[in-house]
Design a protein around this motif. Sequence first.
Motif, PDB file in Angstrom:
ATOM      1  N   LEU A  78       1.297  -1.105   0.073  1.00  0.00           N
ATOM      2  CA  LEU A  78      -0.254  -0.552  -0.185  1.00  0.00           C
ATOM      3  C   LEU A  78       0.704   1.118  -0.122  1.00  0.00           C
ATOM      4  CD1 LEU A  78      -3.024   1.217   0.449  1.00  0.00           C
ATOM      5  CD2 LEU A  78      -2.772   1.043   2.573  1.00  0.00           C
ATOM      6  N   ILE A  79       1.774   1.048   0.844  1.00  0.00           N
ATOM      7  CA  ILE A  79       2.933   2.672   0.275  1.00  0.00           C
ATOM      8  C   ILE A  79       3.495   3.259  -0.598  1.00  0.00           C
ATOM      9  CG2 ILE A  79       4.814   3.457   2.052  1.00  0.00           C
ATOM     10  CD1 ILE A  79       3.821   1.738   4.394  1.00  0.00           C
ATOM     11  N   ALA A  80       4.028   1.356  -0.925  1.00  0.00           N
ATOM     12  CA  ALA A  80       4.510   1.419  -2.103  1.00  0.00           C
ATOM     13  C   ALA A  80       3.682   2.271  -3.649  1.00  0.00           C
ATOM     14  CB  ALA A  80       4.986   0.326  -2.972  1.00  0.00           C
ATOM     15  N   ALA A  81       2.537   1.663  -3.371  1.00  0.00           N
ATOM     16  CA  ALA A  81       1.782   2.460  -4.167  1.00  0.00           C
ATOM     17  C   ALA A  81       1.195   3.593  -4.294  1.00  0.00           C
ATOM     18  CB  ALA A  81      -0.166   1.833  -4.408  1.00  0.00           C
ATOM     19  N   LEU A  82       0.586   4.105  -3.456  1.00  0.00           N
ATOM     20  CA  LEU A  82       0.820   5.208  -2.692  1.00  0.00           C
ATOM     21  C   LEU A  82       1.875   6.817  -3.342  1.00  0.00           C
ATOM     22  CD1 LEU A  82      -1.021   5.009   0.718  1.00  0.00           C
ATOM     23  CD2 LEU A  82      -2.055   5.349  -1.810  1.00  0.00           C
ATOM     24  N   ALA A  83       3.419   6.069  -2.614  1.00  0.00           N
ATOM     25  CA  ALA A  83       4.343   6.412  -3.403  1.00  0.00           C
ATOM     26  C   ALA A  83       4.123   6.729  -4.714  1.00  0.00           C
ATOM     27  CB  ALA A  83       5.848   5.463  -2.730  1.00  0.00           C
TER      28      ALA A  83
ATOM     29  N   ILE B 142       1.981   6.717  -6.678  1.00  0.00           N
ATOM     30  CA  ILE B 142       0.515   7.974  -7.533  1.00  0.00           C
ATOM     31  C   ILE B 142       1.240   9.151  -7.223  1.00  0.00           C
ATOM     32  CG2 ILE B 142      -1.506   8.489  -6.941  1.00  0.00           C
ATOM     33  CD1 ILE B 142      -1.793   5.548  -6.280  1.00  0.00           C
ATOM     34  N   GLY B 143       2.217   9.303  -5.688  1.00  0.00           N
ATOM     35  CA  GLY B 143       2.991  11.137  -5.430  1.00  0.00           C
ATOM     36  C   GLY B 143       3.828  11.371  -6.623  1.00  0.00           C
TER      37      GLY B 143
ATOM     38  N   ALA C  73       2.089  11.684  -9.605  1.00  0.00           N
ATOM     39  CA  ALA C  73       1.625  13.332  -9.977  1.00  0.00           C
ATOM     40  C   ALA C  73       2.437  14.629  -9.404  1.00  0.00           C
ATOM     41  CB  ALA C  73       0.069  13.253  -8.616  1.00  0.00           C
ATOM     42  N   PHE C  74       3.894  14.404  -9.028  1.00  0.00           N
ATOM     43  CA  PHE C  74       4.845  15.127  -8.749  1.00  0.00           C
ATOM     44  C   PHE C  74       5.204  15.444 -10.022  1.00  0.00           C
ATOM     45  CE2 PHE C  74       9.239  16.881  -8.056  1.00  0.00           C
ATOM     46  CZ  PHE C  74       9.195  17.799  -7.478  1.00  0.00           C
ATOM     47  N   VAL C  75       5.440  14.592 -10.999  1.00  0.00           N
ATOM     48  CA  VAL C  75       6.248  14.761 -12.615  1.00  0.00           C
ATOM     49  C   VAL C  75       5.126  15.448 -13.338  1.00  0.00           C
ATOM     50  CG1 VAL C  75       7.193  13.243 -14.240  1.00  0.00           C
ATOM     51  CG2 VAL C  75       7.394  12.964 -12.272  1.00  0.00           C
ATOM     52  N   SER C  76       3.892  14.774 -13.545  1.00  0.00           N
ATOM     53  CA  SER C  76       3.235  15.533 -14.330  1.00  0.00           C
ATOM     54  C   SER C  76       3.268  16.595 -14.171  1.00  0.00           C
ATOM     55  CB  SER C  76       1.744  14.867 -14.081  1.00  0.00           C
ATOM     56  OG  SER C  76       1.185  15.450 -14.893  1.00  0.00           O
ATOM     57  N   GLN C  77       2.940  17.071 -12.393  1.00  0.00           N
ATOM     58  CA  GLN C  77       2.921  19.019 -12.640  1.00  0.00           C
ATOM     59  C   GLN C  77       3.719  19.715 -13.028  1.00  0.00           C
ATOM     60  OE1 GLN C  77      -0.007  19.697 -11.484  1.00  0.00           O
ATOM     61  NE2 GLN C  77       0.494  21.458 -11.168  1.00  0.00           N
ATOM     62  N   ASP C  78       5.617  19.296 -12.467  1.00  0.00           N
ATOM     63  CA  ASP C  78       6.582  19.908 -12.676  1.00  0.00           C
ATOM     64  C   ASP C  78       6.001  19.784 -14.281  1.00  0.00           C
ATOM     65  OD1 ASP C  78       9.037  20.967 -11.863  1.00  0.00           O
ATOM     66  OD2 ASP C  78       9.844  18.950 -13.318  1.00  0.00           O
ATOM     67  N   GLN C  79       6.564  18.803 -14.701  1.00  0.00           N
ATOM     68  CA  GLN C  79       6.030  18.968 -16.594  1.00  0.00           C
ATOM     69  C   GLN C  79       4.879  20.092 -17.050  1.00  0.00           C
ATOM     70  OE1 GLN C  79       7.929  17.712 -18.840  1.00  0.00           O
ATOM     71  NE2 GLN C  79       7.766  18.909 -20.149  1.00  0.00           N
ATOM     72  N   LYS C  80       4.071  20.057 -16.326  1.00  0.00           N
ATOM     73  CA  LYS C  80       3.191  21.021 -16.921  1.00  0.00           C
ATOM     74  C   LYS C  80       3.715  22.490 -16.443  1.00  0.00           C
ATOM     75  CE  LYS C  80      -0.823  17.878 -17.010  1.00  0.00           C
ATOM     76  NZ  LYS C  80      -2.529  18.249 -16.204  1.00  0.00           N
TER      77      LYS C  80
END
Length: 246
Positions: free
Chosen positions: A83-88, A90-91, A94-101
Amino acid sequence: MTVSPPRDGEPPVEEPQSVQPTSRPPCPRCGTPHEPNQEYCLECGLRLPVEAKGLVPGLGRAWRRQLGWYPGDWVWPSLLALLIAALAGIGAAAFVSQDQKRADYVTGTSPFGAPSSTIPPPPERTVTTPTVPLTQTGTQPTPPEQTPAPALALKEWPAGKSGWTVVLASLPTANGREFALAQARAAEHSGLQAVGIIDSSKYASLHPGYYVLFSGVYTSLDDASTAATTAHSRGYKRAYPTRITP
């Protein structure tokens, strides 16, 4: 148990009482229900297992009730790690996508446009070819002629004279005189003095059929022996003094 009223001429009939389900756990041996904190079975005397308390044992009991089997307590840390690995993951996505945008937004709204490379190209190298100065007549000067090295001057044995010398090597005449001359040059290059070649067939004290490579002409055996020691130090380990007689 309840008894229903008898009809005319019939005996009273006892109605079975409904058994109320109990939440007490049964004995593993005889099946008699016992209290949760009871240590021994009152029916068969078996020492009753003590149920573990806590979150993990409770989850294990719930798993058994739902699925009928239980892999072990290790399953809970494993599920938590997944569960922790999956959440990491996903996070991070999301961070890479936001940084690219954000980078695309800065590039699109910048008045200078996309940044260009600041590394300048390497400067062109100019190869200068040296030129040969011309003479007054417009032609290149003639290179000076090279003077050939002087020929090897061998020591000649004094005609008709006996004396002592140091024999450096005895070379068969079948090898040719040029081979003997090459050996004489090598002896001179080693630093030996008065190096010469004797045709052994012309001297009575020598065995015929050889070119004798010698060094020096001496009047005594002592002088020749001293010269032989010098020849040993120059690499001619088999050099020896001998007397030459015509």
